[in-house]
Design a protein around this motif. Structure first.
Motif, mmCIF file in Angstrom:
data_model
loop_
_atom_site.group_PDB
_atom_site.id
_atom_site.type_symbol
_atom_site.label_atom_id
_atom_site.label_comp_id
_atom_site.label_asym_id
_atom_site.label_seq_id
_atom_site.Cartn_x
_atom_site.Cartn_y
_atom_site.Cartn_z
ATOM 1 N N GLY A 183 21.216 33.991 -0.615
ATOM 2 C CA GLY A 183 21.990 33.869 0.615
ATOM 3 C C GLY A 183 21.693 34.973 1.611
ATOM 4 N N GLY A 184 20.461 35.472 1.622
ATOM 5 C CA GLY A 184 20.090 36.538 2.533
ATOM 6 C C GLY A 184 20.471 37.924 2.054
ATOM 7 N N LEU A 185 20.850 38.052 0.790
ATOM 8 C CA LEU A 185 21.242 39.346 0.238
ATOM 9 C C LEU A 185 20.086 39.986 -0.522
ATOM 10 N N GLY A 186 19.909 41.282 -0.323
ATOM 11 C CA GLY A 186 18.974 42.019 -1.158
ATOM 12 C C GLY A 186 19.616 42.314 -2.504
ATOM 13 N N SER A 187 18.816 42.597 -3.507
ATOM 14 C CA SER A 187 19.378 42.790 -4.851
ATOM 15 C C SER A 187 18.685 43.938 -5.571
ATOM 16 N N ILE A 188 19.451 44.629 -6.403
ATOM 17 C CA ILE A 188 18.909 45.645 -7.299
ATOM 18 C C ILE A 188 19.564 45.479 -8.669
ATOM 19 N N SER A 217 33.748 27.170 -2.266
ATOM 20 C CA SER A 217 32.651 27.169 -3.227
ATOM 21 C C SER A 217 31.584 26.126 -2.907
ATOM 22 N N TRP A 218 31.686 25.471 -1.731
ATOM 23 C CA TRP A 218 30.759 24.388 -1.391
ATOM 24 C C TRP A 218 29.349 24.898 -1.131
ATOM 25 N N ASP A 219 29.218 25.976 -0.347
ATOM 26 C CA ASP A 219 27.904 26.402 0.107
ATOM 27 C C ASP A 219 27.537 27.777 -0.429
ATOM 28 N N LEU A 220 27.969 28.089 -1.624
ATOM 29 C CA LEU A 220 27.635 29.386 -2.196
ATOM 30 C C LEU A 220 26.166 29.431 -2.601
ATOM 31 N N PRO A 221 25.492 30.574 -2.389
ATOM 32 C CA PRO A 221 24.126 30.707 -2.907
ATOM 33 C C PRO A 221 24.146 30.705 -4.425
ATOM 34 N N PRO A 222 23.026 30.359 -5.062
ATOM 35 C CA PRO A 222 22.999 30.257 -6.528
ATOM 36 C C PRO A 222 23.481 31.499 -7.261
ATOM 37 N N GLY A 242 25.065 22.964 -0.444
ATOM 38 C CA GLY A 242 24.861 23.234 0.972
ATOM 39 C C GLY A 242 23.391 23.165 1.363
ATOM 40 N N ASP A 243 22.498 23.710 0.503
ATOM 41 C CA ASP A 243 21.058 23.648 0.779
ATOM 42 C C ASP A 243 20.571 22.201 0.780
ATOM 43 N N LEU A 244 21.015 21.415 -0.186
ATOM 44 C CA LEU A 244 20.609 20.009 -0.240
ATOM 45 C C LEU A 244 21.108 19.252 0.988
ATOM 46 N N GLN A 245 22.312 19.579 1.431
ATOM 47 C CA GLN A 245 22.850 18.930 2.626
ATOM 48 C C GLN A 245 22.028 19.293 3.861
ATOM 49 N N ARG A 246 21.627 20.568 3.974
ATOM 50 C CA ARG A 246 20.805 20.980 5.117
ATOM 51 C C ARG A 246 19.453 20.271 5.116
ATOM 52 N N ILE A 247 18.836 20.119 3.933
ATOM 53 C CA ILE A 247 17.562 19.406 3.854
ATOM 54 C C ILE A 247 17.739 17.960 4.280
ATOM 55 N N LEU A 248 18.807 17.319 3.788
ATOM 56 C CA LEU A 248 19.038 15.911 4.108
ATOM 57 C C LEU A 248 19.289 15.720 5.599
ATOM 58 N N VAL A 249 20.115 16.579 6.204
ATOM 59 C CA VAL A 249 20.401 16.464 7.639
ATOM 60 C C VAL A 249 19.140 16.711 8.461
ATOM 61 N N SER A 250 18.360 17.731 8.077
ATOM 62 C CA SER A 250 17.114 18.014 8.786
ATOM 63 C C SER A 250 16.156 16.834 8.695
ATOM 64 N N THR A 251 16.078 16.237 7.513
ATOM 65 C CA THR A 251 15.189 15.095 7.328
ATOM 66 C C THR A 251 15.645 13.899 8.145
ATOM 67 N N LEU A 252 16.947 13.661 8.215
ATOM 68 C CA LEU A 252 17.466 12.569 9.043
ATOM 69 C C LEU A 252 17.113 12.785 10.514
ATOM 70 N N CYS A 253 17.187 14.027 10.967
ATOM 71 C CA CYS A 253 16.803 14.332 12.351
ATOM 72 C C CYS A 253 15.323 14.041 12.574
ATOM 73 N N VAL A 254 14.479 14.447 11.605
ATOM 74 C CA VAL A 254 13.039 14.173 11.714
ATOM 75 C C VAL A 254 12.788 12.670 11.710
ATOM 76 N N TYR A 255 13.463 11.931 10.826
ATOM 77 C CA TYR A 255 13.319 10.475 10.783
ATOM 78 C C TYR A 255 13.681 9.852 12.120
ATOM 79 N N THR A 256 14.774 10.303 12.703
ATOM 80 C CA THR A 256 15.226 9.731 13.970
ATOM 81 C C THR A 256 14.212 9.985 15.079
ATOM 82 N N VAL A 257 13.691 11.226 15.141
ATOM 83 C CA VAL A 257 12.702 11.560 16.177
ATOM 84 C C VAL A 257 11.432 10.725 16.001
ATOM 85 N N LEU A 258 10.928 10.650 14.761
ATOM 86 C CA LEU A 258 9.705 9.889 14.516
ATOM 87 C C LEU A 258 9.903 8.407 14.809
ATOM 88 N N THR A 259 11.046 7.855 14.428
ATOM 89 C CA THR A 259 11.308 6.435 14.662
ATOM 90 C C THR A 259 11.432 6.147 16.147
#
Length: 327
Positions: A36-41, A143-148, A290-307
């Motif tokens: 989620g954009g966090l550094g780790s040690i 807890s919907w969009d928590l990073p792994p 949340g990541d899967l939802q972002r991929i699906l929404v992005s793909t739907l946008c690409v589908y709409t533009v291409l169509t």
């Protein structure tokens, strides 16, 4: 509709699905961040094997210093070890607001996940672990969009009440050198260090071109599929232009023709999206919802533009045919 047109439509659907898989590959390789954009040690005490662990007052003092560092740096820190189902935190940035829905973290109590099963197991009234910890519940987090790294965490407790110091630390601080020094100066060893890495969407095309052969191959494949999709749609209009003209002469209005085209476009997009969703949900199970939802929404946008692009060229070609036939 003849067999050739049916085959072409099936090919366009499969091409859209392939484009969606390309989007998921690009996202998982370049935009997906499991922390989620966090550094780790990873921190471990410098003690010799067989000596007592630092789970004492010195550990609590170190955690107090850690809290001061987080406040000075305006950073959020999470701590995980293998002994608890929860996660310790200091929250002095807006990370918890963006990812967990916690507006202003209160470091005097605990936060629990918005899961009824967890509430039933740990909570009585407004008290967390009554009879043991007896901590006040400050609220719940989304807890919907928590990073792994935070998936499966049942509760968050303030690090100020912790004593264990060995484990994984995650932070959104831009400069982690001070954090590493904080542990090393107190006799700990930092085993793993990973700096925060994020990429803006506008940086993605340049990264795909410069990153290596595989990324350039994926980009070229996406462009090739786009060309093939637009070309196939245009050929469909070209092959069926005469039939549409005959239907138009015998009473088919342009409004009804456009409505049929729009319904066909929507059907193509939804069918491709459904097939892609089945592949996505069964293929990238390590990602958060949340990541899967972002991929699906992005793909739907690409589908709409291409169509829209493909059918736009097709409609232009169709209108040109109509003008040549005397419209």
């Amino acid at each position: 509709m003849n067999r050739k047109s049916v085959f072409a439509i099936l090919c366009t659907i499969l091409m859209l699905v392939a484009v969606g898989l390309g989007v998921s590959i690009i996202y998982s390789d370049y935009l997906y961040n499991p922390t989620g954009g966090l550094g780790s040690i990873q921190v471990q005490s410098g003690r010799e094997p067989g000596t007592p662990s630092m789970h004492d007052a010195s550990g609590s003092a170190l955690l107090q210093k850690l809290g001061q560092w987080a406040q000075e740096e305006q950073a959020t820190v999470f701590f995980k070890d293998v002994t608890t189902a929860g996660c310790g935190f200091y929250g002095y940035s807006d990370w918890m607001k963006k990812h967990m829905g916690i507006e202003t973290p209160n470091h005097q109590g605990v936060y629990i996940a918005d899961d009824p099963a967890i509430q039933e197991a740990y909570v009585s009234g407004d008290v967390f672990l009554p009879g043991r910890a007896g901590l006040e519940i400050q609220g719940m987090y989304d807890s919907w969009d928590l990073p792994p790294i935070l998936e499966g965490v049942d509760f968050l407790y303030p690090l100020s009440i912790g004593v264990n110091t060995e484990g994984m630390y995650f932070t959104d601080a831009k400069d982690m050198r001070k954090l590493v020094s904080l542990f090393e100066d107190n006799g700990y060893s930092v085993w793993v260090s990973r700096e925060t890495e994020t990429m803006a969407l506008w940086q993605l095309p340049g990264r795909l071109i410069s990153d290596g052969f595989l990324s350039r191959a994926v980009l070229c494949a996406m462009l090739g599929l786009t060309f093939c999709f637009v070309y196939t749609i245009t050929m469909l209009y070209k092959d069926n232009g005469r039939k549409l003209w005959i239907h138009y002469v015998f009473g088919l209005s342009k409004k009804r023709m456009m409505l049929a085209i729009l319904l066909w476009m929507a059907g193509t997009i939804l069918t491709a999206a459904l097939l892609f969703y089945v592949l996505l949900s069964n293929g990238l199970t390590y990602m958060s919802r949340g990541d899967l939802q972002r991929i699906l929404v992005s793909t739907l946008c690409v589908y709409t533009v291409l169509t829209l692009l493909g059918n736009g060229f097709g409609v232009l070609h169709l209108s040109r045919q109509f003008r040549l036939r005397g419209e």
